[in-house]
Motif scaffolding. Structure first.
Motif, PDB file in Angstrom:
ATOM      1  N   LYS A  82       0.858  -1.182   0.000  1.00  0.00           N
ATOM      2  CA  LYS A  82       0.000   0.000   0.000  1.00  0.00           C
ATOM      3  C   LYS A  82       0.898   1.238   0.000  1.00  0.00           C
ATOM      4  CE  LYS A  82      -2.072   3.542   2.130  1.00  0.00           C
ATOM      5  NZ  LYS A  82      -1.654   4.546   3.111  1.00  0.00           N
ATOM      6  N   GLY A 108      -7.868   7.922   5.689  1.00  0.00           N
ATOM      7  CA  GLY A 108      -6.792   6.964   5.933  1.00  0.00           C
ATOM      8  C   GLY A 108      -7.181   5.545   5.564  1.00  0.00           C
ATOM      9  N   ASP A 118      -5.198   2.178   4.004  1.00  0.00           N
ATOM     10  CA  ASP A 118      -4.504   1.187   4.838  1.00  0.00           C
ATOM     11  C   ASP A 118      -5.392  -0.049   4.999  1.00  0.00           C
ATOM     12  OD1 ASP A 118      -2.479   3.021   5.273  1.00  0.00           O
ATOM     13  OD2 ASP A 118      -3.130   3.563   7.301  1.00  0.00           O
TER      14      ASP A 118
HETATM   15 MG    MG Z   1      -2.340   7.309   5.793  1.00  0.00          MG
END
Ligand code: MG
Ligand code: ASP
Length: 418
Positions: A7, A151, A154
């Protein structure tokens, strides 16, 4: 040959040159004979730009449309990365979340992954492709595009690794691993070669921004081997970053405390002089919960003359709303007053060694006292102790605790010297 999910965060994808670097790193792993699934974030700043555009047109945008808009950042990234990979002569194919079929619930802007259909991805891998999957997004049962919360790439990475039973999930970011404290606050903070899953989970929930907490939960549930690395080190670097481990291995670096975390995203509210009788906590926190405001720490004092004070913390963004709700209910609660403070910070020590070592919390309190730092609230779990302090003492508190627990020293080296 192993199957690796990589990632790449927004900074790693931040410009055409950075994307070329990512492609070169992928090429290195392909040359070493690995199969690769790659999950990029949107280019840095892009998600913020898209959300700001949305708010410009409508200050209270529909969550469904927000997801339609925000998910495009990652769609651009997967296409660009594939083009860069093609330039290096690699076979590569991109998929949005819905094309893979990453199915989520319908909680727009913070959806949870329910299942992943992996047959397309597997077929492409078998045909020698690098498969590039858009992070942060999925599709609900009604066919609506969803996103997984800020976020969230992830979590896409870890979820793909779980679904494919990958050998490892590598999270490339702009820091090169997990540190004993934020190096911007503690110059001699040390990078950890390993951290246990439980410590990582606590650190993520206590303010460490390295990994989205849901991705850590996911890794725990499916026992995904997860590693945090920097995409800024040289492409040929064999630096292994920080590995999140599951077993408490004797040979591993094993400190009592693994890190000091901090968080200045909270605010404190105190309800003064409430009658100390059954139902009082419910009458205060019930309306807060009804408004969907999460409460973190809670303290109720011993009562004097039948009256008590009740304090709790909420996210700073929800401070104003929580205060308004309580002001409106002050008479019904029977409170003498409601006061608040949004200049607080939470500082925590985290470590699985706390389970087996007594006196760690008191050492923490002693160190803070020595510096004259007043503790406003305390909360503990098996593997962490958190305190709320005045925000202006936060950095000092982090530094003092880092020093008190000697986190700048590598316990494996110490043991070798002994
Ligand atoms: Mg991040
Ligand atoms: N692009 C999304 C965000 O900025 C998801 C991610 O980067 O993980 O939050």
């Amino acid at each position: 040959m192993s199957l690796i999910v990589q990632k790449y965060g927004g900074t790693s994808m931040g410009s055409p040159e950075r994307i070329r670097e990512v492609a070169r790193r992928i090429q290195r792993f392909v040359r070493e004979g690995h199969q690769l699934v790659v999950v990029p974030s949107a280019m840095s700043g892009e998600t913020n730009r898209l959300l700001a555009l949305a708010k410009e047109l409508n200050p209270e945008p529909s969550a469904r449309e927000l997801d339609v808009i925000a998910s495009t950042g990652e769609q651009v990234s997967i296409g660009l990365l594939c083009l860069a990979l093609h330039n290096l002569g690699l076979k590569a194919k991109s998929y949005t979340g819905w094309q893979v079929r990453i199915t989520t619930d319908d909680a727009f802007t913070k959806a949870r992954i329910l299942s992943i259909e992996d047959s397309n991805v597997r077929a492409d891998l078998d045909a020698g492709h690098v498969v590039v999957v858009a992070g942060f997004q999925g599709i609900d049962a009604g066919g609506n595009i969803t996103t997984l919360g800020r976020g969230g790439s992830d979590t896409t990475g870890v979820a793909m690794a779980a679904a494919l039973d990958a050998d490892e999930c590598q999270i490339y970011t702009d820091v090169d691993g997990v540190y004993t404290a934020d190096p911007r606050i503690v110059p001699d903070a040390r990078r950890l070669a390993t951290i246990t899953f439980e410590e990582m989970l606590e650190a993520a929930s206590l303010g460490s921004k390295v990994l989205q907490i849901r991705s850590v939960e996911f890794a725990g549930k499916y026992k995904v081997k997860l590693r945090v690395l920097s995409s800024f080190t040289d492409v040929s670097s064999t630096d292994m970053g920080t590995l999140i481990t599951f077993e408490e291995d004797e040979s591993m670096e094993q400190a009592i405390i693994s890190n000091v975390a901090h968080n200045r995203d909270e605010a404190k509210i105190t309800v003064l002089g409430v009658p100390d009788r059954p139902g009082i906590a419910f009458s205060i926190l019930g309306p807060i919960a009804d408004a969907n405001i999460d409460v973190d720490m809670i303290i109720q004092n011993a009562s004097t003359e039948g009256l008590t004070d009740f304090s709790f913390t909420v996210h700073r963004n929800e401070y104003k709303r929580a205060m308004e709700i309580l002001q409106a209910r002050k008479a019904a609660i029977g409170a003498k007053g409601i006061v608040g403070d949004d200049r607080i910070a939470k500082v925590s020590i985290v470590g699985i060694g706390m389970r087996t070592h007594a006196g760690i919390a008191s050492r923490m309190f002693g160190a803070l006292a020595q510096e004259g730092i007043n503790i406003q609230m305390i909360s503990t779990s098996e593997i962490k102790t958190s305190v709320v302090v005045d925000e202006k003492y936060m950095e000092l508190a982090v530094r003092v605790l880092h020093k008190t627990f000697e986190l700048e020293k590598d316990p494996t080296e110490e043991r070798m010297k002994a």
